[in-house]
Design an enzyme around this catalytic site. Structure first.
Site, PDB file in Angstrom:
ATOM      1  N   GLU A  96       0.912  -1.143  -0.135  1.00 13.67           N
ATOM      2  CA  GLU A  96      -0.154   0.139   0.235  1.00 13.67           C
ATOM      3  C   GLU A  96       0.786   1.260   0.005  1.00 13.67           C
ATOM      4  OE1 GLU A  96      -3.952  -1.628   2.002  1.00 13.67           O
ATOM      5  OE2 GLU A  96      -2.794  -0.600   3.185  1.00 13.67           O
ATOM      6  N   CYS A 116       6.024  -6.249   7.370  1.00 11.47           N
ATOM      7  CA  CYS A 116       7.037  -6.060   8.396  1.00 11.47           C
ATOM      8  C   CYS A 116       7.292  -7.200   9.347  1.00 11.47           C
ATOM      9  CB  CYS A 116       6.574  -4.851   8.986  1.00 11.47           C
ATOM     10  SG  CYS A 116       8.099  -3.918  10.228  1.00 11.47           S
ATOM     11  N   CYS A 120       5.349  -4.704  15.930  1.00 12.37           N
ATOM     12  CA  CYS A 120       4.891  -3.618  16.720  1.00 12.37           C
ATOM     13  C   CYS A 120       3.518  -3.950  16.964  1.00 12.37           C
ATOM     14  CB  CYS A 120       5.074  -2.141  16.157  1.00 12.37           C
ATOM     15  SG  CYS A 120       6.686  -1.737  15.983  1.00 12.37           S
ATOM     16  N   CYS A 123       0.371  -1.832  15.441  1.00 13.12           N
ATOM     17  CA  CYS A 123       0.581  -1.636  13.959  1.00 13.12           C
ATOM     18  C   CYS A 123      -0.040  -2.839  13.162  1.00 13.12           C
ATOM     19  CB  CYS A 123       1.995  -1.533  13.812  1.00 13.12           C
ATOM     20  SG  CYS A 123       2.470  -0.896  11.976  1.00 13.12           S
ATOM     21  N   SER A 195      11.835   6.764   8.180  1.00 16.93           N
ATOM     22  CA  SER A 195      11.505   6.310   9.450  1.00 16.93           C
ATOM     23  C   SER A 195      11.980   4.801   9.800  1.00 16.93           C
ATOM     24  CB  SER A 195      10.029   6.370   9.794  1.00 16.93           C
ATOM     25  OG  SER A 195       9.598   6.142  10.932  1.00 16.93           O
ATOM     26  N   LEU A 219       9.670   6.150  18.235  1.00 19.16           N
ATOM     27  CA  LEU A 219      10.024   5.976  19.743  1.00 19.16           C
ATOM     28  C   LEU A 219       8.804   5.501  20.311  1.00 19.16           C
ATOM     29  CD1 LEU A 219      12.418   6.757  21.507  1.00 19.16           C
ATOM     30  CD2 LEU A 219      11.214   8.826  22.082  1.00 19.16           C
ATOM     31  N   ASN A 294      -3.978   5.617  15.511  1.00 18.36           N
ATOM     32  CA  ASN A 294      -5.074   5.519  14.852  1.00 18.36           C
ATOM     33  C   ASN A 294      -5.557   3.973  14.894  1.00 18.36           C
ATOM     34  OD1 ASN A 294      -4.742   7.765  13.023  1.00 18.36           O
ATOM     35  ND2 ASN A 294      -2.622   6.957  12.547  1.00 18.36           N
ATOM     36  N   CYS A 337      -0.962   6.280   9.525  1.00 19.85           N
ATOM     37  CA  CYS A 337       0.256   5.737  10.351  1.00 19.85           C
ATOM     38  C   CYS A 337      -0.220   4.193  11.150  1.00 19.85           C
ATOM     39  CB  CYS A 337       1.161   6.301  11.085  1.00 19.85           C
ATOM     40  SG  CYS A 337       2.151   7.757  10.173  1.00 19.85           S
TER      41      CYS A 337
END
Length: 348
Positions: A96, A116, A120, A123, A195, A219, A294, A337
């Site tokens: 995306e 990924c 995390c 996410c 990032s 962070l 989000n 994000c």
């Protein structure tokens, strides 16, 4: 089909490599300039578009090379004008990409990996896992696709989509240089931002690059235990070591890194968390971007109330830390994000 796959994407060659190939084909020097312009400056997607190139030469090139541009398989448009694309590459892998227009500017958020591996927990991309890393050209193609769709020049790119760019470091740097090149989108280095979750050896390598690319750090907590829970993929890169690496980065480059801090209700918006972040940042060259987390379907994490975000901004600024509250773009189409997930269920 096999023959098509075997052909090299002509856009992956450098202008010098193209020149050598054309010399081997006994072509005059001006042909190199013409073809470089078509491939890198005008971003054509087929040899037929090269109208000032002899048909015989176009056929010779088509036998050896291809244009392997991704296919747009879905697109959504946000109420704020942002657009999210699902782009599929020749091997069937999709990513995306998000375009964010604003007045006379056009920013693009690109992916560096399909999925990924960092894990995390807040996410959507991290929850989905890693499929594979992207090539430099696949990263650049996302930018070119947006530029063509808007029929506008892209003015900035953030490497903040799917993936950890520093786990795909060489390809990421190559993409940065392609985007910065005069034979390409020619985007200023300071308008190209990468990032990372905090891969310390790669931060050091990034500091050694001669170009003035911009660095952002995800962070999300300045307390080690909280950060380990939120971002298990960077447990081994402890906060004291990250702090040291970023001080070396600023000393070497003179540039200000940005800290991305997604605020999660009851997790990193408590008084101890706020105090720890202020202590981490005070007296250093940095900029903090605060953002309400989000929403992700089925996630136990909720965004902090706006008043908490504003409180943290006040506390940071009182300590002399440059701080911005960032407004999410495209959250209504899951384009903000942490929301990117390679999903095929696009609602039009």
């Amino acid at each position: 089909m096999e023959e098509t796959k075997a052909r090299t994407d002509i856009r992956t060659l450098s202008p010098d490599e193209l020149g050598m190939i054309l010399r081997d084909l006994k072509q005059p020097a001006f042909r190199t300039k013409q073809i470089v312009e078509w491939v890198f400056d005008k971003n054509v997607s087929s040899f037929d578009e090269m109208t000032n190139i002899p048909k015989a030469l176009r056929e010779q090139l088509a036998e050896q090379f291809s244009f392997n541009a991704p296919e747009e398989i879905a697109r959504q448009v946000s109420s704020d004008g942002s657009r999210k694309y699902l782009l599929r590459f020749s091997d069937g892998v999709s990513v995306e990409t998000v375009a964010m227009p604003s007045r006379s500017k056009l920013a693009v958020c690109i992916s560096t990996q399909a999925g990924c591996a960092m894990g995390c927990v807040f996410c959507a991309t991290g929850i989905a896992g890693l499929t594979r890393s992207l090539t430099a050209q696949e990263m650049v193609d996302q930018v070119l696709h947006v530029a063509n769709d808007f029929n506008e020049r892209v003015t900035s790119v953030v490497f903040m989509g799917q993936g950890e760019p520093f786990n795909n470091f060489d390809a990421t740097v190559e993409a940065l240089r392609k985007l910065n090149s005069e034979h390409g989108p020619n985007i200023g280095a300071r308008h190209l931002t990468v990032s990372t979750c905090g891969i310390i050896p790669r931060i050091r390598a990034f500091a050694d690059l001669p170009e003035q690319f911009t660095l952002a750090i995800s962070l999300h907590s300045a307390i080690q235990q909280t950060r380990n829970q939120l971002m298990p993929g960077v447990k081994k890169y402890t906060l004291p070591r990250l702090y040291e690496a970023l001080q070396l980065y600023t000393e070497k480059t003179g540039r200000r890194p940005t800290y991305e801090f997604a605020m999660i209700e009851g997790v990193n918006d408590t008084d101890p968390e706020m105090r720890a972040l202020c202590d981490f940042c005070e007296g250093t060259l940095c900029h903090v971007n605060l953002i309400q987390l989000n929403n992700i379907p089925d996630s136990p994490f909720k965004p902090s109330p706006q008043k908490k975000v504003e409180e943290l901004q006040r506390r940071l600024m009182t300590r002399g830390v440059e701080t911005t509250i960032r407004v999410s773009r495209g959250s209504d189409i899951d384009a903000a994000c942490g929301q990117l997930k390679q999903r095929l269920t696009i609602h039009r």
